[in-house]
Design a protein around this motif. Structure first.
Motif, PDB file in Angstrom:
ATOM      1  N   ASP A 115       1.178  12.225   1.946  1.00  0.00           N
ATOM      2  CA  ASP A 115       0.573  13.303   2.713  1.00  0.00           C
ATOM      3  C   ASP A 115       0.833  14.645   2.042  1.00  0.00           C
ATOM      4  O   ASP A 115       1.453  14.720   0.961  1.00  0.00           O
TER       5      ASP A 115
ATOM      6  N   ARG B  74       0.857  -1.186   0.000  1.00  0.00           N
ATOM      7  CA  ARG B  74       0.000   0.000   0.000  1.00  0.00           C
ATOM      8  C   ARG B  74       0.890   1.233   0.000  1.00  0.00           C
ATOM      9  O   ARG B  74       2.036   1.183   0.478  1.00  0.00           O
TER      10      ARG B  74
ATOM     11  N   GLU C 256       0.545   5.732   0.398  1.00  0.00           N
ATOM     12  CA  GLU C 256      -0.246   6.957   0.495  1.00  0.00           C
ATOM     13  C   GLU C 256       0.692   8.132   0.737  1.00  0.00           C
ATOM     14  O   GLU C 256       1.719   8.001   1.395  1.00  0.00           O
TER      15      GLU C 256
END
Length: 261
Positions: free
Chosen positions: A11, A7, A9
């Motif tokens: 910011d 995964r 992600e």
């Protein structure tokens, strides 16, 4: 893009958290994970909005090394297939090592074999105090060949020799003394220490940070395609020994190998 074994992600600062996501397999490196990590390393390296990458993992372990099914396939494979698969793994480590972004590992639980390889290609490693490490390949009659250029680049030949040869498990403080780990932290402060480590890189100009990383690599022992190919040939040779056949067979049969009976 969606991945099956990892995964990621990002910011608002441009910091990407890249997470190994095979918790039920202790994040062991499968053929699919190897491909996905290689592809994502290339994407993140080319993305000018990415400032830093944190490499962490789900579940109880950071990375248990090679996936058992992947190892079983290597056990049954011929030499060209073993070389091809080892080359895919080597290219994954190369892609992460050369990614022109700060790469910070957050390590918990255990990191064995290929897990130590992942740590070795990071620019900084923050480990929980209870983490365990090991280059356990010789227990199977094998050698830590594919990861060896990166481990030696990180800790040096003198410190690598006994760890390569003995396959013993060691703790976070010893890993720090060896140079494998940058900072050791209690589990309850681990995330805060990782964030503090990331902050150091965010004051640097992104392009200059990438060029500085390339500069440092150029001044060390070069990990060339020839070096990588040589380590893979040595691994292929080792796979063909009686010790490797006995060690891997004993592992899958859940018994002691002949040299430990």
């Amino acid at each position: 893009m969606t991945y099956q074994t990892i995964r990621h992600e990002r910011d608002e600062r441009g910091v990407v958290r890249l997470t190994l996501a095979r918790r039920e397999k202790h994040n062991a490196l499968s053929a699919l994970m190897i491909g996905e990590l290689t592809e994502l390393a290339g994407r993140l390296g080319a993305d000018q909005t990415v400032r830093a990458v944190i490499l962490d993992a789900e579940g109880k372990s950071f990375c248990a090394g090679g996936d058992l099914e992947w190892m079983r396939q290597q056990f049954a494979a011929d030499r060209p297939t073993r070389i091809a698969e080892a080359t895919r793994l080597a290219m994954m480590f190369k892609a992460l090592n050369e990614m022109p972004k700060p790469l910070i590992a957050r390590v918990h639980g255990s990191a064995f074999g290929g897990g130590v390889g992942l740590i070795s290609v990071c620019d900084a490693v923050v480990a929980e105090r209870g983490a365990k490490f090991g280059l356990t390949e010789t227990r199977l009659g094998l050698i830590p060949a594919t990861i060896s250029p990166y481990v030696v680049a990180r800790i040096g030949e003198a410190k690598a020799r006994p760890l390569f040869m003995s396959a013993r498990i060691f703790g976070a403080e010893e890993a720090k003394t060896a140079g494998l780990v940058s900072v050791v932290a209690n589990i309850d402060t681990l995330d805060a220490v990782v964030e503090a480590e990331v902050a150091f890189y965010l004051v640097a100009a992104p392009g200059a940070a990438g060029r500085a990383k390339r500069l440092a690599r150029s001044l060390g022992s070069p990990i060339t395609d020839a070096v990588i190919a040589s380590t893979i040939e040595q691994l292929a040779d080792t796979w063909e020994t009686d010790e490797a056949q006995e060690g891997v067979a004993a592992f899958f049969e859940r018994r002691e190998p002949s040299w430990r009976s």
